[in-house]
Design a protein around this motif. Structure first.
Motif, PDB file in Angstrom:
ATOM      1  N   VAL A  75      16.683  -2.916  -2.669  1.00 11.07           N
ATOM      2  CA  VAL A  75      16.325  -3.710  -3.834  1.00 11.07           C
ATOM      3  C   VAL A  75      16.927  -5.105  -3.689  1.00 11.07           C
ATOM      4  O   VAL A  75      18.119  -5.245  -3.437  1.00 11.07           O
ATOM      5  N   PRO A  76      16.114  -6.087  -3.799  1.00 16.66           N
ATOM      6  CA  PRO A  76      16.592  -7.415  -3.489  1.00 16.66           C
ATOM      7  C   PRO A  76      17.443  -8.090  -4.571  1.00 16.66           C
ATOM      8  O   PRO A  76      17.913  -9.189  -4.364  1.00 16.66           O
ATOM      9  N   MET A  77      17.605  -7.500  -5.733  1.00 13.81           N
ATOM     10  CA  MET A  77      18.456  -8.170  -6.712  1.00 13.81           C
ATOM     11  C   MET A  77      19.895  -7.704  -6.556  1.00 13.81           C
ATOM     12  O   MET A  77      20.143  -6.545  -6.271  1.00 13.81           O
ATOM     13  N   PRO A  78      20.844  -8.572  -6.781  1.00 14.39           N
ATOM     14  CA  PRO A  78      22.245  -8.188  -6.664  1.00 14.39           C
ATOM     15  C   PRO A  78      22.668  -7.347  -7.867  1.00 14.39           C
ATOM     16  O   PRO A  78      23.498  -7.748  -8.668  1.00 14.39           O
ATOM     17  N   VAL A  79      22.064  -6.192  -8.002  1.00  9.12           N
ATOM     18  CA  VAL A  79      22.227  -5.385  -9.189  1.00  9.12           C
ATOM     19  C   VAL A  79      23.680  -4.982  -9.396  1.00  9.12           C
ATOM     20  O   VAL A  79      24.221  -5.071 -10.486  1.00  9.12           O
ATOM     21  N   THR A  88      15.802   3.038  -0.713  1.00  7.65           N
ATOM     22  CA  THR A  88      15.047   1.851  -1.114  1.00  7.65           C
ATOM     23  C   THR A  88      15.978   0.657  -1.088  1.00  7.65           C
ATOM     24  O   THR A  88      17.120   0.744  -1.495  1.00  7.65           O
TER      25      THR A  88
END
Lengths: 520, 321
Positions: free
Chosen positions: B13-17, B11
């Motif tokens: 995920v577009p946040m800079p987690v 997947t």
């Protein structure tokens, strides 16, 4: 029962996907419009953090205030010169004949709830709009932000400035009060002065001779529809080009011609800029509340044969008024024709020349420098002494002319003859720009030679030694003095996550930072 | 090419987690808790002032109270939000690569080729059709100007040359009262209009009368005098009248310096000497104010003995001298 409910809830949540309702909306929109990729890029758009980049935002937000307050005013303003009798609250005018436009403006000021505030906000916002455009334009000019590839956006900006000045003048004329009517008469005479076509132009525009009864309704539709529409179109293009070409930035650590360094559109810039919108609106509201502007009820309805002393236009017209004042009376008359050079030159040719220079400046500079490269890093004004000097000379010229629009006030204030003031400005308008240009050029050259200029100075501590000797030492550096910039981090475009074991349980219900935690 | 491209099951995920622990993602404030508290206080104050604005509007208080409450309220709201953005949101600095806007050489050539070659196909083969169409469109462009310009108003013809003053027109004041010999004392000044420009509905002067015919009447002495050679007898009983339209930009020449016998235009300070035919003494005005030949009618009213002998007001191309 509770078990079933819990199960339903869990399955609904699973069906919702890991990002809940927002994810669902994004999915639905993306199915139809394909917004996810572009939208993501937009959310990640990087805005360089420098105070001078807010100047254009002031223009944008004062335009928003203008639209909002303008819509309010348009609900009450009557664009008509029909003669009516005033019966409103303001006693000194009661029972007087006046134009319907003037009466409705007085009514907005006294009998519409909140009307005076909105009217004054509208006028203040117009002044801020024009002023901030000019200051924004200075930033663009002196840092060379207009260079390739942004010449077109510079041109659009100049066109918006010209429109803003016209829009301001026309809006100022609408209330049909004594002072605005005089301004309108001057505008008529300026148009009339154009050789060959002048009398046709005014006859068509005013529907006959001045003042007629058509100019207020015409100016009204130009003011509330035509120019705002063009402005909105140009503004959209202006911002569209900005997004497409990305921001310029000042040179600095990690900043190159090929990147943009700063904070992201969402959420940081969005929060800051929305806050700024509120603050600009607040500034106009406070000005509208505490600084009276254009109290038309004191001037009276327009009567072309009356005039008040010390008539001066709004400030952004001042330079033209000054040019008109100091121009010698060189009317040409002969062969059955008249050319009023004393009007045509300062009020038509001169502003035409100034705006033409502005419009073609990027091309002019490219021709002189031969610089055809792409530029995303901004110049420091001192590094381009010739351009900076040219800009300083231009502003010196405009400021001198602005000063010349107050010859009578200055003569009274300094107790000198009007003639002396006039001749002072006739010379000053030539000398001051030359001096300003030369001084600026020299200053730029010398600033280039000084190392470390612009660094924050540290205070000195004076110490007295036991032997009676004075010494000075610098104060210890404060944290900001030793400013070490973080190396810019690439915006993480995509982050790869390990396949998830327990489908859907992507994150805790709440995370302290509000940011979703993901097991890597 | 990263591993991600080979593992479609992953997947994105577009946040800079991953960067949460990174200083770039952290709060900019040194004391985030304190910043949060201060911003909260600012927001509460903002709410109070905005609610106060509601009350002020409801109660129809003074405009400065309306503006003051909403101004302070919005300022605090905006200030709080900006501070939140500045101190408690990811500051980066982040970097975004610029992608070159320019297309490849091939793409550019393809576009140019499409333009050049297709136009060669359609236009060059059919030169006559192209020419005719261009002619039609061009003529339309010119013709379309007519409704844009000519419908707006009448042709000027001689409208800029004439006023409503005729031989025998009675001079009236702004309330429509005719002027007699004793209306002004020596040194007095007033604005006069042609009698026929009184608006019967209001009793005042029409816009045209005010704008075009406005004339300034001054009583300089008890005796007739001559302003200029050829104007003998124009000033009965010391009355002299000039067009009130400044010859510079058409402002009313509304200031009279009694001691210097100067008419001054407040717009750009042109000065006209009324005793010698309103010749400009100073300022940008290029010409004297046109003088009116005055006289009396049978009833003793002051009248114009002739229309103005030239166009009043500022210069224009068709003006003859």
């Amino acid at each position: 029962m509770s078990a079933t409910a819990a199960k339903t809830k869990r399955s609904a949540k699973a069906a919702m996907g890991p990002f809940g309702h927002v994810g669902k909306v994004v999915d639905e929109l993306d199915d139809r419009l394909g917004v996810a990729k572009g939208g993501r890029v937009f959310l990640d758009k990087i805005f360089p953090d420098h105070w001078s980049f807010m100047l254009g935002e002031i223009s944008l937000y004062s335009f928003v205030v203008l639209l909002a307050t303008g819509i309010f005013l348009s609900l009450y303003f009557v664009p008509s010169t029909d003669q009516v009798i005033y019966h409103g609250t303001y006693a000194p005018l009661r029972g007087q004949w006046m134009s319907a436009a003037y009466r409705s403006t007085v009514d907005i000021s006294f009998d519409v709830r909140g009307g005076l505030l909105v009217r004054q906000m509208h006028h203040w916002a117009a002044d801020i709009f024009t002023g901030s455009i000019i200051v924004h334009m200075c930033r663009i000019f002196f840092t060379g932000a207009f260079r390739k590839p942004r010449e077109l956006n510079w041109t659009i900006g100049i066109l918006m400035l010209i429109l803003a000045i016209f829009e301001g003048f026309i809006g100022y004329s609408l209330p049909d009060d004594l002072i605005s009517g005089t301004g309108l008469r001057i505008g008529y005479s300026i148009a009339e002065s154009i050789p060959l076509v002048g009398s046709y132009l005014v006859s068509f525009l005013w529907g006959g001779r001045f003042p007629g009864n058509i100019i207020i309704p015409r100016f009204y539709i130009i003011h509330v529809l035509i120019i705002p529409l063009v402005l909105i179109g140009l503004l959209s293009a202006h911002l569209g080009l900005l997004v497409r070409q990305k921001h310029t930035q000042f040179a600095g650590e990690g900043r190159t011609e090929d990147n943009v360094v700063g904070s992201p559109m969402f959420p940081t810039f969005m929060a800051k800029t929305t806050g700024f919108l509120f603050m600009v609106t607040a500034a106009t509201a406070l000005l509208g509340a505490f600084a009276q502007i254009n109290p038309i009820w004191q001037f009276g309805s327009y009567d072309a044969s009356k005039i008040s002393y010390a008539v001066q236009p709004d400030w952004y017209m001042g330079w033209l008024d000054g040019a008109l004042r100091i121009m010698p009376s060189w009317e040409f008359a002969g062969w059955g024709h008249t050319i009023p050079w004393e009007v045509f030159l300062p009020a038509v040719v001169f502003p035409g020349l100034i705006f033409t220079i502005c419009l073609i400046w990027p091309a002019l500079e490219r021709r002189v420098t031969g610089d055809v490269a792409m530029h995303n890093l901004l110049d420091r004004p001192r590094d381009r002494p010739k351009r900076t000097a040219a800009g300083a000379a231009m502003f010196a010229l405009l400021f001198t002319l602005f000063g010349a629009s107050s010859t009578d006030v200055l003569a009274n204030f300094f107790h000198v003859s009007l003639n002396q003031v006039l001749w002072f400005f006739r010379f000053a308008v030539i000398i001051v720009p030359i001096i300003a240009g030369l001084v600026t050029y020299q200053l730029c050259k010398e600033m280039q030679g000084v190392h470390g200029i612009g660094k924050r100075k540290r205070a000195l501590i004076v110490r007295l030694s036991p032997q009676g000797e004075y010494t000075t030492v610098e104060t210890p550096p404060r944290p900001d003095d030793e400013h070490v910039e973080l190396e810019p981090e690439p915006v993480p475009v995509r982050i790869d996550i390990e396949p998830l074991g327990n489908g859907g349980d992507l994150m805790p219900e709440s995370s302290p930072t509000g940011v979703r935690q993901v097991t890597r | 090419v990263s591993d991600a491209d080979h593992q479609p099951s992953r997947t994105r995920v577009p946040m800079p987690v991953a960067a949460l622990s990174d200083p770039h993602m952290g709060d900019a404030a040194k004391h985030p808790e304190r910043a949060e508290k201060i911003i909260a206080v600012i927001f509460v104050l903002a709410i109070v002032f905005i609610a106060l604005f509601g009350a002020a509007y409801w109660q129809n208080w003074e405009p400065w109270l309306l503006g003051g409450t909403i101004g302070v309220g919005l300022f605090l709201l905006g200030f709080g939000l900006t501070a939140w953005g500045k101190y408690l949101m990811p500051q980066g600095p982040f970097v975004e690569e610029r992608h070159t806007l320019a297309s490849s050489r091939e793409e550019r050539d393809a576009m140019s080729a499409a333009l050049v070659e297709r136009s060669a196909v359609v236009v060059k083969r059919r030169k006559m059709l192209g020419g005719l169409f261009a002619l039609g469109a061009g003529i339309f462009g010119i013709v379309a100007l007519f409704p844009l310009l000519r419908s707006l108003g009448p042709l000027p013809e001689n409208s800029l040359e004439v006023t409503d003053w005729r031989k025998g027109t009675i001079l009236v004041d702004s309330n429509g009262r005719p002027v007699r010999k004793d209306t002004l004392v020596v040194g007095g000044v007033m604005t006069v209009y042609p009698q026929q420009t009184v608006n019967p509905a209001t009793g005042y002067i029409t816009d045209n009368g005010q704008a075009i015919d406005q004339t300034i009447l001054i009583r300089l002495s008890d005796e007739p005098f001559t302003t200029m050679p050829g104007r003998e007898g124009w000033t009965p009983d010391g009355y002299v009248a000039y067009s009130k339209l400044c010859t510079h930009l058409g402002c009313p020449v509304g200031l009279y310096e009694q001691e210097l016998e100067l008419l001054v235009c407040p717009c750009h300070q042109s000065m006209f000497n009324v005793r010698n035919g309103a010749v400009p003494q100073f300022g940008p005005a290029p010409r004297p104010l046109p003088q009116m030949h005055l006289g009396y009618n049978d009833q003793g009213y002051l009248i114009a003995m002739a229309p103005y002998d030239q166009a009043v007001g500022p210069g224009f191309w068709e003006r003859t001298t």
